[in-house]
Write a protein that holds these residues in place. Sequence first.
Motif, PDB file in Angstrom:
ATOM      1  N   HIS A   1      11.401  -9.140  -1.138  1.00  0.00           N
ATOM      2  CA  HIS A   1      10.811  -8.282  -0.107  1.00  0.00           C
ATOM      3  C   HIS A   1      11.708  -7.110   0.254  1.00  0.00           C
ATOM      4  CE1 HIS A   1       7.922 -11.475   0.271  1.00  0.00           C
ATOM      5  NE2 HIS A   1       8.857 -12.327   0.656  1.00  0.00           N
ATOM      6  N   ALA A   2      12.987  -7.186  -0.088  1.00  0.00           N
ATOM      7  CA  ALA A   2      13.961  -6.206   0.393  1.00  0.00           C
ATOM      8  C   ALA A   2      13.590  -4.771   0.018  1.00  0.00           C
ATOM      9  CB  ALA A   2      15.349  -6.559  -0.147  1.00  0.00           C
ATOM     10  N   GLU A   3      13.191  -4.548  -1.236  1.00  0.00           N
ATOM     11  CA  GLU A   3      12.914  -3.172  -1.646  1.00  0.00           C
ATOM     12  C   GLU A   3      11.696  -2.594  -0.923  1.00  0.00           C
ATOM     13  OE1 GLU A   3      11.060  -2.444  -5.689  1.00  0.00           O
ATOM     14  OE2 GLU A   3      11.957  -4.430  -6.000  1.00  0.00           O
ATOM     15  N   HIS A   4      10.788  -3.441  -0.482  1.00  0.00           N
ATOM     16  CA  HIS A   4       9.615  -2.944   0.243  1.00  0.00           C
ATOM     17  C   HIS A   4      10.019  -2.369   1.607  1.00  0.00           C
ATOM     18  CE1 HIS A   4       6.921  -4.425  -2.805  1.00  0.00           C
ATOM     19  NE2 HIS A   4       7.421  -5.646  -2.690  1.00  0.00           N
ATOM     20  N   PHE A   5      11.028  -2.980   2.254  1.00  0.00           N
ATOM     21  CA  PHE A   5      11.523  -2.414   3.509  1.00  0.00           C
ATOM     22  C   PHE A   5      12.118  -1.032   3.267  1.00  0.00           C
ATOM     23  CE2 PHE A   5      12.327  -7.104   4.489  1.00  0.00           C
ATOM     24  CZ  PHE A   5      11.212  -7.223   5.304  1.00  0.00           C
ATOM     25  N   VAL A   6      12.890  -0.903   2.199  1.00  0.00           N
ATOM     26  CA  VAL A   6      13.538   0.367   1.884  1.00  0.00           C
ATOM     27  C   VAL A   6      12.498   1.451   1.632  1.00  0.00           C
ATOM     28  CG1 VAL A   6      15.102   1.539   0.288  1.00  0.00           C
ATOM     29  CG2 VAL A   6      15.537  -0.844   0.925  1.00  0.00           C
ATOM     30  N   ARG A   7      11.462   1.116   0.896  1.00  0.00           N
ATOM     31  CA  ARG A   7      10.444   2.103   0.542  1.00  0.00           C
ATOM     32  C   ARG A   7       9.526   2.446   1.720  1.00  0.00           C
ATOM     33  NH1 ARG A   7      13.577   3.513  -2.311  1.00  0.00           N
ATOM     34  NH2 ARG A   7      13.873   3.011  -4.510  1.00  0.00           N
ATOM     35  N   ALA A   8       9.468   1.567   2.711  1.00  0.00           N
ATOM     36  CA  ALA A   8       8.548   1.788   3.837  1.00  0.00           C
ATOM     37  C   ALA A   8       9.141   2.672   4.927  1.00  0.00           C
ATOM     38  CB  ALA A   8       8.128   0.450   4.443  1.00  0.00           C
TER      39      ALA A   8
ATOM     40  N   PRO B   1      10.974   6.064   6.050  1.00  0.00           N
ATOM     41  CA  PRO B   1      11.263   7.415   5.555  1.00  0.00           C
ATOM     42  C   PRO B   1      12.753   7.722   5.453  1.00  0.00           C
ATOM     43  CG  PRO B   1       9.488   7.470   7.166  1.00  0.00           C
ATOM     44  CD  PRO B   1      10.013   6.060   7.171  1.00  0.00           C
ATOM     45  N   ALA B   2      13.563   7.129   6.322  1.00  0.00           N
ATOM     46  CA  ALA B   2      14.992   7.426   6.325  1.00  0.00           C
ATOM     47  C   ALA B   2      15.683   7.036   5.026  1.00  0.00           C
ATOM     48  CB  ALA B   2      15.660   6.701   7.501  1.00  0.00           C
ATOM     49  N   CYS B   3      15.091   6.091   4.285  1.00  0.00           N
ATOM     50  CA  CYS B   3      15.800   5.598   3.100  1.00  0.00           C
ATOM     51  C   CYS B   3      14.905   5.460   1.878  1.00  0.00           C
ATOM     52  CB  CYS B   3      16.454   4.250   3.407  1.00  0.00           C
ATOM     53  SG  CYS B   3      15.292   2.976   3.909  1.00  0.00           S
ATOM     54  N   GLU B   4      13.780   6.143   1.871  1.00  0.00           N
ATOM     55  CA  GLU B   4      12.832   5.945   0.781  1.00  0.00           C
ATOM     56  C   GLU B   4      13.365   6.401  -0.574  1.00  0.00           C
ATOM     57  OE1 GLU B   4       9.303   8.051   1.772  1.00  0.00           O
ATOM     58  OE2 GLU B   4      10.335   9.922   2.255  1.00  0.00           O
ATOM     59  N   HIS B   5      14.475   7.167  -0.556  1.00  0.00           N
ATOM     60  CA  HIS B   5      15.055   7.615  -1.835  1.00  0.00           C
ATOM     61  C   HIS B   5      16.321   6.854  -2.199  1.00  0.00           C
ATOM     62  CE1 HIS B   5      12.093  10.756  -1.922  1.00  0.00           C
ATOM     63  NE2 HIS B   5      12.532  11.278  -0.787  1.00  0.00           N
ATOM     64  N   TRP B   6      16.681   5.852  -1.413  1.00  0.00           N
ATOM     65  CA  TRP B   6      17.855   5.040  -1.741  1.00  0.00           C
ATOM     66  C   TRP B   6      17.578   4.208  -2.997  1.00  0.00           C
ATOM     67  CZ3 TRP B   6      19.531   2.444   3.535  1.00  0.00           C
ATOM     68  CH2 TRP B   6      19.944   3.459   4.424  1.00  0.00           C
ATOM     69  N   PRO B   7      18.610   3.853  -3.752  1.00  0.00           N
ATOM     70  CA  PRO B   7      18.399   3.016  -4.938  1.00  0.00           C
ATOM     71  C   PRO B   7      18.057   1.580  -4.562  1.00  0.00           C
ATOM     72  CG  PRO B   7      20.747   3.324  -4.540  1.00  0.00           C
ATOM     73  CD  PRO B   7      20.039   4.230  -3.568  1.00  0.00           C
ATOM     74  N   VAL B   8      17.304   0.922  -5.425  1.00  0.00           N
ATOM     75  CA  VAL B   8      17.023  -0.505  -5.249  1.00  0.00           C
ATOM     76  C   VAL B   8      17.418  -1.296  -6.500  1.00  0.00           C
ATOM     77  CG1 VAL B   8      15.206  -0.209  -3.516  1.00  0.00           C
ATOM     78  CG2 VAL B   8      14.616  -0.146  -5.963  1.00  0.00           C
ATOM     79  N   ARG B   9      17.996  -0.601  -7.466  1.00  0.00           N
ATOM     80  CA  ARG B   9      18.525  -1.233  -8.685  1.00  0.00           C
ATOM     81  C   ARG B   9      19.860  -0.573  -9.016  1.00  0.00           C
ATOM     82  NH1 ARG B   9      14.612  -3.831 -12.094  1.00  0.00           N
ATOM     83  NH2 ARG B   9      12.515  -3.743 -11.190  1.00  0.00           N
ATOM     84  N   ILE B  10      20.804  -1.340  -9.513  1.00  0.00           N
ATOM     85  CA  ILE B  10      22.107  -0.791  -9.847  1.00  0.00           C
ATOM     86  C   ILE B  10      21.990   0.239 -10.962  1.00  0.00           C
ATOM     87  CG2 ILE B  10      22.738  -2.543 -11.573  1.00  0.00           C
ATOM     88  CD1 ILE B  10      25.036  -0.947  -8.868  1.00  0.00           C
ATOM     89  N   GLU B  11      20.955   0.128 -11.810  1.00  0.00           N
ATOM     90  CA  GLU B  11      20.747   1.106 -12.882  1.00  0.00           C
ATOM     91  C   GLU B  11      20.413   2.500 -12.346  1.00  0.00           C
ATOM     92  OE1 GLU B  11      20.183  -2.975 -14.328  1.00  0.00           O
ATOM     93  OE2 GLU B  11      19.232  -1.846 -12.685  1.00  0.00           O
ATOM     94  N   GLN B  12      19.992   2.584 -11.088  1.00  0.00           N
ATOM     95  CA  GLN B  12      19.675   3.866 -10.468  1.00  0.00           C
ATOM     96  C   GLN B  12      20.911   4.546  -9.876  1.00  0.00           C
ATOM     97  OE1 GLN B  12      16.802   2.447  -7.643  1.00  0.00           O
ATOM     98  NE2 GLN B  12      15.083   2.542  -9.086  1.00  0.00           N
ATOM     99  N   VAL B  13      22.055   3.873  -9.959  1.00  0.00           N
ATOM    100  CA  VAL B  13      23.304   4.381  -9.391  1.00  0.00           C
ATOM    101  C   VAL B  13      24.168   4.927 -10.529  1.00  0.00           C
ATOM    102  CG1 VAL B  13      25.343   3.789  -8.037  1.00  0.00           C
ATOM    103  CG2 VAL B  13      23.155   2.626  -7.584  1.00  0.00           C
TER     104      VAL B  13
ATOM    105  N   SER C   1       0.824  -1.192   0.000  1.00  0.00           N
ATOM    106  CA  SER C   1       0.000   0.000   0.000  1.00  0.00           C
ATOM    107  C   SER C   1       0.862   1.247   0.000  1.00  0.00           C
ATOM    108  CB  SER C   1      -0.922   0.007   1.228  1.00  0.00           C
ATOM    109  OG  SER C   1      -0.353   0.713   2.282  1.00  0.00           O
ATOM    110  N   GLY C   2       0.420   2.279  -0.688  1.00  0.00           N
ATOM    111  CA  GLY C   2       1.199   3.501  -0.797  1.00  0.00           C
ATOM    112  C   GLY C   2       1.274   4.266   0.511  1.00  0.00           C
ATOM    113  N   THR C   3       0.450   3.901   1.490  1.00  0.00           N
ATOM    114  CA  THR C   3       0.463   4.624   2.753  1.00  0.00           C
ATOM    115  C   THR C   3       1.271   3.903   3.816  1.00  0.00           C
ATOM    116  OG1 THR C   3      -1.581   3.525   3.424  1.00  0.00           O
ATOM    117  CG2 THR C   3      -1.793   5.632   2.299  1.00  0.00           C
ATOM    118  N   ALA C   4       1.915   2.809   3.438  1.00  0.00           N
ATOM    119  CA  ALA C   4       2.610   2.003   4.439  1.00  0.00           C
ATOM    120  C   ALA C   4       3.668   2.817   5.175  1.00  0.00           C
ATOM    121  CB  ALA C   4       3.254   0.780   3.785  1.00  0.00           C
ATOM    122  N   SER C   5       4.419   3.665   4.436  1.00  0.00           N
ATOM    123  CA  SER C   5       5.496   4.399   5.087  1.00  0.00           C
ATOM    124  C   SER C   5       4.956   5.397   6.109  1.00  0.00           C
ATOM    125  CB  SER C   5       6.356   5.125   4.049  1.00  0.00           C
ATOM    126  OG  SER C   5       5.579   6.083   3.357  1.00  0.00           O
ATOM    127  N   GLN C   6       3.694   5.800   5.969  1.00  0.00           N
ATOM    128  CA  GLN C   6       3.126   6.747   6.915  1.00  0.00           C
ATOM    129  C   GLN C   6       2.633   6.053   8.177  1.00  0.00           C
ATOM    130  OE1 GLN C   6       0.115   9.118   4.946  1.00  0.00           O
ATOM    131  NE2 GLN C   6       1.176   8.885   2.988  1.00  0.00           N
TER     132      GLN C   6
END
Length: 301
Positions: free
Chosen positions: A44-51, A53-65, A2-7
């Motif tokens: 599941h790893a990227e869902h933890f990152v996105r949930a 707030p401290a790291c919601e803008h970190w990359p989850v793919r090497i193409e984003q680096v 859900s898009g509200t999970a991080s909140q």
Amino acid sequence: MSGTASQHTDVDGVNGGVGLTALLVAAARAIETHRHDSLAQDVHAEHFVRAAPACEHWPVRIEQVPDGDADPLWGRFARYFGLRTRTLDDFLLRSVGTGARQVVLLGAGLDTRAFRLDLPSDCVVFEIDRAGVLAFKQQVLTDVSAAPKATRVPVPVDLRADWVSTLTTSGFDPAVPSVWLAEGLLFYLPGPAETYLINTVDRLTTAGSALAFEAKLEKDLLAYRDSAIYTATRERIGIDLLHLFDKGPRPDSAGDLTAKGWSTAMHTPFDFTRLHGRGPLPEPNDALEGNRWVFAHRPRP
């Protein structure tokens, strides 16, 4: 998810200090998962990152680096965590394949092995960590409707407290062969706490059990303070690993286990880079130089 999970997710325990390192490893596992030559899969790893707030803008793919694998943090260091994940996955599966039916994750963090590995249905995975970390993990996994492949038992207790009684009252049976993982844990603990932990694993295990853990051999951790890995982690995402690591003298836990009758083997991470044909290799001023992965087995009679 859900898009509200991080909140709405309780991030107490993962949004600072050692807890934040669990998110760093999750981001690394996410990047590894999406690689064309992936060493380990953790959907599941990227869902933890996105949930969080401290790291919601970190990359989850090497193409984003921008610098890709040349990036010391999201390239080399993340690949190190991917290699470590794969190596401990293989160790756990081998141990289960030879009869262990209890898995104990010491400082489990955001480990999802109960969800992503093909474990026997009669296997029980005990995840020991602080309540805030486990609550965050459970909320994220619930949001994505993740289901464990084996019985999963969260054990919310700080490893500096009386975790043994909490583990045994949660159903752990010392008479049944078990496999223990201490992944990226011991160098955060004072030396006496590490010795207590190793002695306790010895006391709680029977023949046919196994333990894998990560250690650091260098006598002076600060010798690598300006290494590319530590500098990038500190300056770019605010995690000062050398501040979090315990600076006191380290025990010889591998030697202690050998003295207790365990069969132990110690490897450098680079041994597994060469085994798999991908992963970090030594470089000058290398913060990984002193890292060792130790694999211990309690022989059957």
